[in-house]
Write a protein that holds these residues in place. Structure first.
Motif, PDB file in Angstrom:
ATOM      1  N   GLY A   1      28.199  49.497  45.861  1.00 27.51           N
ATOM      2  CA  GLY A   1      29.118  50.271  46.692  1.00 27.51           C
ATOM      3  C   GLY A   1      30.090  49.410  47.473  1.00 27.51           C
ATOM      4  N   PHE A   2      30.235  48.144  47.081  1.00 29.97           N
ATOM      5  CA  PHE A   2      31.100  47.214  47.801  1.00 29.97           C
ATOM      6  C   PHE A   2      32.549  47.698  47.759  1.00 29.97           C
ATOM      7  N   GLU A   3      33.192  47.733  48.927  1.00 25.86           N
ATOM      8  CA  GLU A   3      34.540  48.291  49.016  1.00 25.86           C
ATOM      9  C   GLU A   3      35.642  47.282  48.758  1.00 25.86           C
ATOM     10  N   GLY A   4      35.330  46.007  48.784  1.00 24.98           N
ATOM     11  CA  GLY A   4      36.345  45.012  48.469  1.00 24.98           C
ATOM     12  C   GLY A   4      36.528  43.952  49.537  1.00 24.98           C
ATOM     13  N   PHE A   5      37.315  42.942  49.185  1.00 25.01           N
ATOM     14  CA  PHE A   5      37.578  41.812  50.076  1.00 25.01           C
ATOM     15  C   PHE A   5      38.835  42.081  50.904  1.00 25.01           C
ATOM     16  N   ASP A   6      38.931  41.420  52.047  1.00 25.72           N
ATOM     17  CA  ASP A   6      40.000  41.771  52.987  1.00 25.72           C
ATOM     18  C   ASP A   6      41.214  40.849  52.935  1.00 25.72           C
ATOM     19  N   ARG A   7      41.264  39.942  51.960  1.00 21.72           N
ATOM     20  CA  ARG A   7      42.419  39.048  51.890  1.00 21.72           C
ATOM     21  C   ARG A   7      42.619  38.563  50.459  1.00 21.72           C
ATOM     22  N   LYS A   8      43.724  37.864  50.220  1.00 23.21           N
ATOM     23  CA  LYS A   8      44.049  37.334  48.897  1.00 23.21           C
ATOM     24  C   LYS A   8      43.524  35.894  48.757  1.00 23.21           C
ATOM     25  N   TYR A   9      43.198  35.512  47.518  1.00 21.59           N
ATOM     26  CA  TYR A   9      42.684  34.174  47.241  1.00 21.59           C
ATOM     27  C   TYR A   9      43.401  33.565  46.037  1.00 21.59           C
ATOM     28  N   ASP A  10      43.501  32.223  46.052  1.00 19.62           N
ATOM     29  CA  ASP A  10      44.105  31.506  44.924  1.00 19.62           C
ATOM     30  C   ASP A  10      43.124  31.325  43.775  1.00 19.62           C
ATOM     31  N   ARG A  11      41.858  31.233  44.100  1.00 18.47           N
ATOM     32  CA  ARG A  11      40.834  30.978  43.100  1.00 18.47           C
ATOM     33  C   ARG A  11      39.597  31.848  43.390  1.00 18.47           C
ATOM     34  N   ALA A  12      38.783  32.044  42.358  1.00 22.02           N
ATOM     35  CA  ALA A  12      37.523  32.779  42.522  1.00 22.02           C
ATOM     36  C   ALA A  12      36.444  32.079  41.707  1.00 22.02           C
ATOM     37  N   LEU A  13      35.239  32.072  42.233  1.00 16.94           N
ATOM     38  CA  LEU A  13      34.091  31.445  41.577  1.00 16.94           C
ATOM     39  C   LEU A  13      32.885  32.366  41.693  1.00 16.94           C
ATOM     40  N   ALA A  14      32.184  32.560  40.586  1.00 17.37           N
ATOM     41  CA  ALA A  14      30.929  33.318  40.598  1.00 17.37           C
ATOM     42  C   ALA A  14      29.904  32.506  39.824  1.00 17.37           C
ATOM     43  N   LYS A  15      28.918  31.956  40.521  1.00 15.29           N
ATOM     44  CA  LYS A  15      27.908  31.105  39.888  1.00 15.29           C
ATOM     45  C   LYS A  15      26.591  31.879  39.762  1.00 15.29           C
ATOM     46  N   GLU A  16      26.305  32.337  38.537  1.00 19.26           N
ATOM     47  CA  GLU A  16      25.098  33.126  38.250  1.00 19.26           C
ATOM     48  C   GLU A  16      24.931  34.251  39.273  1.00 19.26           C
ATOM     49  N   ALA A  17      25.975  35.017  39.467  1.00 17.70           N
ATOM     50  CA  ALA A  17      25.985  36.042  40.516  1.00 17.70           C
ATOM     51  C   ALA A  17      26.111  37.460  39.984  1.00 17.70           C
ATOM     52  N   LEU A  18      26.723  37.653  38.832  1.00 15.25           N
ATOM     53  CA  LEU A  18      27.003  39.003  38.349  1.00 15.25           C
ATOM     54  C   LEU A  18      25.845  39.633  37.578  1.00 15.25           C
ATOM     55  N   PHE A  19      24.907  38.834  37.101  1.00 13.43           N
ATOM     56  CA  PHE A  19      23.851  39.393  36.247  1.00 13.43           C
ATOM     57  C   PHE A  19      22.904  40.311  37.014  1.00 13.43           C
ATOM     58  N   THR A  20      22.876  40.214  38.336  1.00 14.69           N
ATOM     59  CA  THR A  20      22.042  41.127  39.133  1.00 14.69           C
ATOM     60  C   THR A  20      22.857  42.290  39.700  1.00 14.69           C
ATOM     61  N   ILE A  21      24.112  42.396  39.308  1.00  8.12           N
ATOM     62  CA  ILE A  21      24.961  43.502  39.745  1.00  8.12           C
ATOM     63  C   ILE A  21      25.094  44.481  38.583  1.00  8.12           C
ATOM     64  N   GLU A  22      24.652  45.711  38.793  1.00  8.24           N
ATOM     65  CA  GLU A  22      24.671  46.687  37.704  1.00  8.24           C
ATOM     66  C   GLU A  22      26.094  47.106  37.356  1.00  8.24           C
ATOM     67  N   ASP A  23      26.905  47.372  38.369  1.00  4.71           N
ATOM     68  CA  ASP A  23      28.292  47.787  38.129  1.00  4.71           C
ATOM     69  C   ASP A  23      29.197  46.559  38.153  1.00  4.71           C
ATOM     70  N   LYS A  24      29.155  45.791  37.068  1.00  6.03           N
ATOM     71  CA  LYS A  24      29.961  44.575  36.986  1.00  6.03           C
ATOM     72  C   LYS A  24      31.452  44.882  36.956  1.00  6.03           C
ATOM     73  N   SER A  25      31.803  45.992  36.336  1.00  2.00           N
ATOM     74  CA  SER A  25      33.206  46.363  36.227  1.00  2.00           C
ATOM     75  C   SER A  25      33.832  46.525  37.606  1.00  2.00           C
ATOM     76  N   ASN A  26      33.119  47.158  38.516  1.00  2.00           N
ATOM     77  CA  ASN A  26      33.633  47.357  39.872  1.00  2.00           C
ATOM     78  C   ASN A  26      33.827  46.032  40.591  1.00  2.00           C
ATOM     79  N   MET A  27      32.846  45.122  40.453  1.00  2.00           N
ATOM     80  CA  MET A  27      32.957  43.832  41.139  1.00  2.00           C
ATOM     81  C   MET A  27      34.105  43.001  40.571  1.00  2.00           C
ATOM     82  N   ILE A  28      34.255  42.984  39.238  1.00  3.00           N
ATOM     83  CA  ILE A  28      35.350  42.234  38.627  1.00  3.00           C
ATOM     84  C   ILE A  28      36.688  42.817  39.062  1.00  3.00           C
ATOM     85  N   ALA A  29      36.765  44.149  39.161  1.00  4.09           N
ATOM     86  CA  ALA A  29      37.990  44.797  39.617  1.00  4.09           C
ATOM     87  C   ALA A  29      38.335  44.380  41.045  1.00  4.09           C
TER      88      ALA A  29
END
Length: 330
Positions: free
Chosen positions: A162-190
């Protein structure tokens, strides 16, 4: 008639028990083999510290990390780290990101913040790390303050569901073994794509399954039950498709499982030395129990990686500078 005395059971050194796990033997097999070799009865482990199963997660106990597990993680992986990949690996992994002091970076699955502090120290980038575990965030913030990096390597606690999103813009993004425990990966990637600046880069390393058939295997089901949080791994191709769906161009997509297994093996090669240090502590018995539990945890992961049922995948994607892509661009 004289009562025949039972021979005393021999002791099994902790080093041998750790080695047994690493080489794929179970406890009963080790008992039998040593009994046959020595002529002594099968060994009794009842007075050895036992690797107790972690408590079931409940409304009152949602965080799978406790202070003892955090301490053991740092004994094995290094200060500020709670999984494979030390400073040299993190720097090498991130080279394609072309980081600089003018850049900001978003990190998902920040853990204790060790990787982000390495990148801040090496490249001067400003990082905001998001981590699910309140325990890891609390410990990580203290480590950042000790290093004088609390402003450049920030840690925030968040809940993916149910994460609503981040509050600012970023130049880069990193996810280290973080998405496999998130069921709604599409929402997080969006949500990540939404706050990634045009031309920005997104690097992830992620657990994926080797095939759909893996889901029905007993070893896979054992791994699922033994994980800290329920895993929802997908195929590598499915992960790539999700990135494309959200207007990200995939530049690198590769299997780095064997490099990851090597890092696990190297880190755990010194587990017996860690056990010897722990034994001298006042809380040594409890800490050795935690060490044994972590050994079992990483053995399950390692076995699946070695068979190819589970893989560690590395992906680098970028957000197009000209806004959302048309389907003809892919």
């Amino acid at each position: 008639m004289a009562t025949k005395q039972k021979k005393p059971d021999a002791k099994v050194p902790l080093k041998l028990r750790l080695k047994a796990w690493w080489e794929g033997y179970d406890t009963d097999d080790i008992k039998k083999r040593l009994s046959e070799r020595t002529g002594k009865p099968e060994m009794d482990f009842s007075d050895e510290p036992k690797a107790e199963r972690p408590k079931e997660l409940s409304a009152e106990n949602l965080d799978p990390w406790d202070a003892a597990t955090v301490d053991i993680a740092q004994y094995i992986w290094g200060k500020g780290f709670c999984g494979p990949g030390g400073p040299d690996y993190i720097v090498s992994l991130s080279k394609l990101l072309a980081l600089s002091p003018e850049m900001s970076m978003l990190q998902i699955g920040a853990g204790l913040g060790g990787p982000s502090r390495v990148l801040v120290d090496r490249f001067g980038v400003w990082i905001t790390g998001f981590e699910e575990s309140e325990m890891l965030v609390d410990k990580g913030r203290k480590l950042a303050k000790m290093a004088g990096l609390e402003k450049k390597a920030q840690l925030e606690q968040y809940v993916p569901e149910g994460f609503e999103g981040f509050d600012r813009k970023y130049d880069r993004a990193l996810a280290k073994e973080a998405l496999f425990t998130i069921e709604d990966k599409s929402n997080m990637i969006a949500k990540i794509e939404e706050k990634l600046k045009p031309g920005g880069l997104f690097l992830m390393t992620e657990y994926v399954i080797g095939s759909d058939a893996v889901l029905g295997k007993d070893k896979y089901k054992e791994w699922v039950v033994g994980e800290r949080r329920h895993p929802y791994p997908v195929l590598a191709d499915e992960l790539v498709d999700l990135l494309k769906k959200h207007h990200l161009q995939v530049r690198v997509s590769e299997d780095i499982s064997m490099q990851y297994v090597d890092m696990i093996n190297q880190a755990w090669a010194g587990a017996d030395e860690v056990a010897a240090k722990l034994a001298k502590r006042e809380d040594g018995t409890m800490m050795i129990q935690t060490l044994m539990r972590e050994a079992e945890f990483w053995t399950r992961r390692k076995k699946l990686l070695e068979t190819g049922d589970l893989k560690l995948w590395r992906i680098v994607a970028n957000k197009k500078s000209g806004g959302p892509s048309m389907m003809s661009d892919w």
